[in-house]
Scaffold this motif. Structure first.
Motif, PDB file in Angstrom:
ATOM      1  N   VAL A   1       7.155   0.650   1.200  1.00  0.00           N
ATOM      2  CA  VAL A   1       6.076   1.139   2.054  1.00  0.00           C
ATOM      3  C   VAL A   1       5.593  -0.009   2.936  1.00  0.00           C
ATOM      4  CG1 VAL A   1       3.771   2.152   2.150  1.00  0.00           C
ATOM      5  CG2 VAL A   1       5.354   2.830   0.341  1.00  0.00           C
ATOM      6  N   GLU A   2       5.836   0.095   4.240  1.00  0.00           N
ATOM      7  CA  GLU A   2       5.403  -0.932   5.187  1.00  0.00           C
ATOM      8  C   GLU A   2       4.058  -0.506   5.778  1.00  0.00           C
ATOM      9  OE1 GLU A   2       6.827  -3.759   5.612  1.00  0.00           O
ATOM     10  OE2 GLU A   2       8.561  -3.294   4.327  1.00  0.00           O
ATOM     11  N   VAL A   3       3.025  -1.292   5.520  1.00  0.00           N
ATOM     12  CA  VAL A   3       1.665  -0.942   5.951  1.00  0.00           C
ATOM     13  C   VAL A   3       1.586  -0.811   7.462  1.00  0.00           C
ATOM     14  CG1 VAL A   3      -0.757  -1.645   5.925  1.00  0.00           C
ATOM     15  CG2 VAL A   3       0.674  -2.036   3.906  1.00  0.00           C
ATOM     16  N   ASP A   4       2.249  -1.699   8.196  1.00  0.00           N
ATOM     17  CA  ASP A   4       2.211  -1.637   9.658  1.00  0.00           C
ATOM     18  C   ASP A   4       2.823  -0.346  10.180  1.00  0.00           C
ATOM     19  OD1 ASP A   4       0.961  -4.074   9.805  1.00  0.00           O
ATOM     20  OD2 ASP A   4       2.803  -5.218  10.159  1.00  0.00           O
ATOM     21  N   GLN A   5       3.873   0.135   9.518  1.00  0.00           N
ATOM     22  CA  GLN A   5       4.482   1.393   9.938  1.00  0.00           C
ATOM     23  C   GLN A   5       3.573   2.583   9.661  1.00  0.00           C
ATOM     24  OE1 GLN A   5       8.392   1.821   8.250  1.00  0.00           O
ATOM     25  NE2 GLN A   5       9.125  -0.150   9.059  1.00  0.00           N
ATOM     26  N   VAL A   6       2.868   2.532   8.526  1.00  0.00           N
ATOM     27  CA  VAL A   6       1.919   3.600   8.210  1.00  0.00           C
ATOM     28  C   VAL A   6       0.792   3.619   9.239  1.00  0.00           C
ATOM     29  CG1 VAL A   6       0.284   4.467   6.497  1.00  0.00           C
ATOM     30  CG2 VAL A   6       2.461   3.479   5.751  1.00  0.00           C
ATOM     31  N   ARG A   7       0.259   2.431   9.564  1.00  0.00           N
ATOM     32  CA  ARG A   7      -0.819   2.340  10.559  1.00  0.00           C
ATOM     33  C   ARG A   7      -0.348   2.892  11.907  1.00  0.00           C
ATOM     34  NH1 ARG A   7      -5.179  -0.936  10.453  1.00  0.00           N
ATOM     35  NH2 ARG A   7      -4.196  -2.208   8.813  1.00  0.00           N
ATOM     36  N   ALA A   8       0.858   2.516  12.324  1.00  0.00           N
ATOM     37  CA  ALA A   8       1.384   2.973  13.607  1.00  0.00           C
ATOM     38  C   ALA A   8       1.565   4.489  13.627  1.00  0.00           C
ATOM     39  CB  ALA A   8       2.712   2.274  13.897  1.00  0.00           C
ATOM     40  N   ALA A   9       1.971   5.051  12.494  1.00  0.00           N
ATOM     41  CA  ALA A   9       2.164   6.504  12.419  1.00  0.00           C
ATOM     42  C   ALA A   9       0.838   7.242  12.588  1.00  0.00           C
ATOM     43  CB  ALA A   9       2.811   6.867  11.085  1.00  0.00           C
ATOM     44  N   PHE A  10      -0.231   6.719  11.993  1.00  0.00           N
ATOM     45  CA  PHE A  10      -1.538   7.357  12.147  1.00  0.00           C
ATOM     46  C   PHE A  10      -2.066   7.177  13.575  1.00  0.00           C
ATOM     47  CE2 PHE A  10      -2.320   6.656   7.355  1.00  0.00           C
ATOM     48  CZ  PHE A  10      -1.725   7.878   7.075  1.00  0.00           C
ATOM     49  N   LEU A  11      -1.831   6.004  14.158  1.00  0.00           N
ATOM     50  CA  LEU A  11      -2.277   5.768  15.539  1.00  0.00           C
ATOM     51  C   LEU A  11      -1.542   6.669  16.527  1.00  0.00           C
ATOM     52  CD1 LEU A  11      -2.624   1.869  15.661  1.00  0.00           C
ATOM     53  CD2 LEU A  11      -4.456   3.545  15.949  1.00  0.00           C
ATOM     54  N   ALA A  12      -0.338   7.112  16.157  1.00  0.00           N
ATOM     55  CA  ALA A  12       0.440   7.979  17.035  1.00  0.00           C
ATOM     56  C   ALA A  12      -0.047   9.422  17.009  1.00  0.00           C
ATOM     57  CB  ALA A  12       1.915   7.921  16.646  1.00  0.00           C
ATOM     58  N   LEU A  13      -0.929   9.757  16.077  1.00  0.00           N
ATOM     59  CA  LEU A  13      -1.467  11.114  16.032  1.00  0.00           C
ATOM     60  C   LEU A  13      -2.333  11.365  17.266  1.00  0.00           C
ATOM     61  CD1 LEU A  13      -2.498  11.349  12.253  1.00  0.00           C
ATOM     62  CD2 LEU A  13      -0.560  12.484  13.365  1.00  0.00           C
ATOM     63  N   PRO A  14      -2.265  12.540  17.869  1.00  0.00           N
ATOM     64  CA  PRO A  14      -3.058  12.842  19.066  1.00  0.00           C
ATOM     65  C   PRO A  14      -4.554  12.677  18.817  1.00  0.00           C
ATOM     66  CG  PRO A  14      -1.378  14.527  18.719  1.00  0.00           C
ATOM     67  CD  PRO A  14      -1.369  13.664  17.494  1.00  0.00           C
ATOM     68  N   GLY A  15      -5.215  11.943  19.694  1.00  0.00           N
ATOM     69  CA  GLY A  15      -6.658  11.779  19.616  1.00  0.00           C
ATOM     70  C   GLY A  15      -7.124  10.622  18.758  1.00  0.00           C
ATOM     71  N   VAL A  16      -6.240   9.986  17.980  1.00  0.00           N
ATOM     72  CA  VAL A  16      -6.638   8.868  17.125  1.00  0.00           C
ATOM     73  C   VAL A  16      -6.605   7.583  17.939  1.00  0.00           C
ATOM     74  CG1 VAL A  16      -6.067   7.503  15.077  1.00  0.00           C
ATOM     75  CG2 VAL A  16      -5.822   9.995  15.033  1.00  0.00           C
ATOM     76  N   SER A  17      -7.745   6.887  17.998  1.00  0.00           N
ATOM     77  CA  SER A  17      -7.849   5.664  18.797  1.00  0.00           C
ATOM     78  C   SER A  17      -7.825   4.400  17.953  1.00  0.00           C
ATOM     79  CB  SER A  17      -9.133   5.686  19.627  1.00  0.00           C
ATOM     80  OG  SER A  17     -10.277   5.822  18.785  1.00  0.00           O
ATOM     81  N   ALA A  18      -8.128   4.495  16.672  1.00  0.00           N
ATOM     82  CA  ALA A  18      -8.143   3.308  15.814  1.00  0.00           C
ATOM     83  C   ALA A  18      -7.980   3.719  14.354  1.00  0.00           C
ATOM     84  CB  ALA A  18      -9.445   2.528  15.994  1.00  0.00           C
ATOM     85  N   VAL A  19      -7.417   2.812  13.569  1.00  0.00           N
ATOM     86  CA  VAL A  19      -7.263   2.988  12.122  1.00  0.00           C
ATOM     87  C   VAL A  19      -7.794   1.735  11.453  1.00  0.00           C
ATOM     88  CG1 VAL A  19      -5.652   3.301  10.206  1.00  0.00           C
ATOM     89  CG2 VAL A  19      -5.210   4.438  12.395  1.00  0.00           C
ATOM     90  N   HIS A  20      -8.756   1.893  10.555  1.00  0.00           N
ATOM     91  CA  HIS A  20      -9.265   0.735   9.828  1.00  0.00           C
ATOM     92  C   HIS A  20      -9.487   1.105   8.362  1.00  0.00           C
ATOM     93  CE1 HIS A  20     -13.650   1.887   9.674  1.00  0.00           C
ATOM     94  NE2 HIS A  20     -13.268   2.653  10.683  1.00  0.00           N
ATOM     95  N   ASP A  21      -9.801   0.091   7.535  1.00  0.00           N
ATOM     96  CA  ASP A  21      -9.934   0.288   6.090  1.00  0.00           C
ATOM     97  C   ASP A  21      -8.710   0.990   5.516  1.00  0.00           C
ATOM     98  OD1 ASP A  21     -12.669  -0.651   5.066  1.00  0.00           O
ATOM     99  OD2 ASP A  21     -13.181   0.430   6.896  1.00  0.00           O
ATOM    100  N   LEU A  22      -7.526   0.605   5.987  1.00  0.00           N
ATOM    101  CA  LEU A  22      -6.280   1.176   5.477  1.00  0.00           C
ATOM    102  C   LEU A  22      -5.855   0.408   4.230  1.00  0.00           C
ATOM    103  CD1 LEU A  22      -3.772   2.990   5.650  1.00  0.00           C
ATOM    104  CD2 LEU A  22      -2.777   1.319   7.239  1.00  0.00           C
TER     105      LEU A  22
END
Length: 341
Positions: free
Chosen positions: A262-283
């Motif tokens: 599980v690559e954390v950076d890939q998970v973060r990028a996948a959530f950021l790619a969701l429509p309308g999502v501008s930031a991901v924190h406390d991951l």
């Protein structure tokens, strides 16, 4: 069966709670000031989705029971044969096998604990016992290697005659017992770190027994007792190479690091790619056990359909990363001041 609820209390909206028999106490999001933001929390669980763990693991206790009975009986016979034949090699191998019997007992106990339901105090259940058992197995293997190496060095300095025929017969029986036990765990060794530990233990024992058989044959043909010690040292190297990965993975899981694969950076990028999502924190991503992974994240968005976003985020976690236990907090507006996010 998933159940979606909507609760409204203290001005916060919590949508999309999916419960499948787990208790999610203890998620604390009070460390940030989210006043003025719309918050939505989602808890989701699903099992059996394909991914880096490749599905659920059959950790039936019968495998551990069979391994324990066979190997414990063989340890007693091998140690007795070593005393009768005056072979320190057989006695040392019996001690190594005994350490693996203890390892199997730990692995079987952990598998049983992992199936116990969560309670009011242990809200995540006993899954972490599988991680502790995997770590214990790795440490036992290292300890056994140290004992074998010590005995081998001593025999290099003080070679002694041995009953090579008895060594070959007893070690040959041990090879088939250990190999057969290892095959019980081979199917699931890449799915569960704890099963992998049991598999490595038994394969290590089979390798040691085979090495002792070969050493006995060479001694029988040449009379070179020093061969026994040299083969033992070579086996130690092989076992240590196989144990290093188990030790590293189990220590990482014990420290709540993201599981291997599980690559954390890939998970973060996948959530950021969701429509309308501008930031991901406390991951945060960590292992609840050697097979189950948990995730918490705050998603900052500008969408009006919060329920749809929750479903999309849950789907990404399950289908792309095989993370079955997720908790999301949705926030509308700017990213809060958080220097540690």
């Amino acid at each position: 069966m998933a159940h979606d609820h909507a609760h409204d209390h203290d001005g916060h909206s919590h949508a999309g709670h999916d419960h499948s028999g787990h208790d999610h106490s203890g998620h604390d999001h009070s460390g940030h000031d989210h006043s003025g933001h719309d918050h939505s929390h989602s808890h989701s669980h699903s099992h059996g989705i394909g991914g880096h763990h490749h599905g659920p693991v059959d950790t039936g206790d019968w495998r551990y029971a069979v391994g324990l009975i066979l190997n414990l009986a063989f340890v007693a016979c091998e140690f007795g044969a070593g005393i009768w034949a005056g072979s320190t090699a057989l006695m040392a191998d019996a001690g190594h096998n005994l350490s693996d019997v203890l390892g199997l007992a730990m692995a079987g106990g952990a598998a049983w604990l992992a199936r116990r339901a969560a309670g009011p105090k242990r809200t995540y259940g006993y899954g972490k016992a599988t991680v502790l058992a995997a770590l214990g197995n790795a440490l036992l293997l290292i300890f056994a290697c140290g004992a074998i190496a010590f005995e081998a060095v001593r025999r290099l300095a003080e070679p002694a005659p041995v009953a090579s025929g008895v060594i070959m017969v007893v070690a040959g029986i041990g090879f088939f017992i250990n190999l057969g036990t290892a095959l019980l765990f081979m199917k699931d060794q890449h799915k569960d770190l704890n099963v992998r530990g049991a598999y490595l233990h038994m394969m290590a024992d089979a390798a040691v027994s085979l090495g002792v058989v070969i050493a006995g044959a060479v001694i029988l043909l040449t009379g070179w007792a020093v061969i026994d010690a040299l083969v033992s040292l070579a086996i130690v190297v092989v076992i240590m190479l196989g144990t290093w990965g188990l030790l590293k993975d189990s220590v990482n899981l014990a420290l709540d690091a993201a599981p291997n694969g599980v690559e954390v950076d890939q998970v973060r990028a996948a959530f950021l790619a969701l429509p309308g999502v501008s930031a991901v924190h406390d991951l945060h991503i960590w292992g609840l056990s050697t097979t189950d992974t948990a995730l918490t994240a705050h998603l900052v968005h500008d969408r009006a359909d919060a329920d749809a976003l929750l479903a999309e985020a849950q789907g990404v976690a399950r289908s792309r990363f095989d993370i079955s236990h997720t908790t999301f907090q949705l926030e509308s507006g700017a990213l809060p001041d958080c220097p540690t996010c």
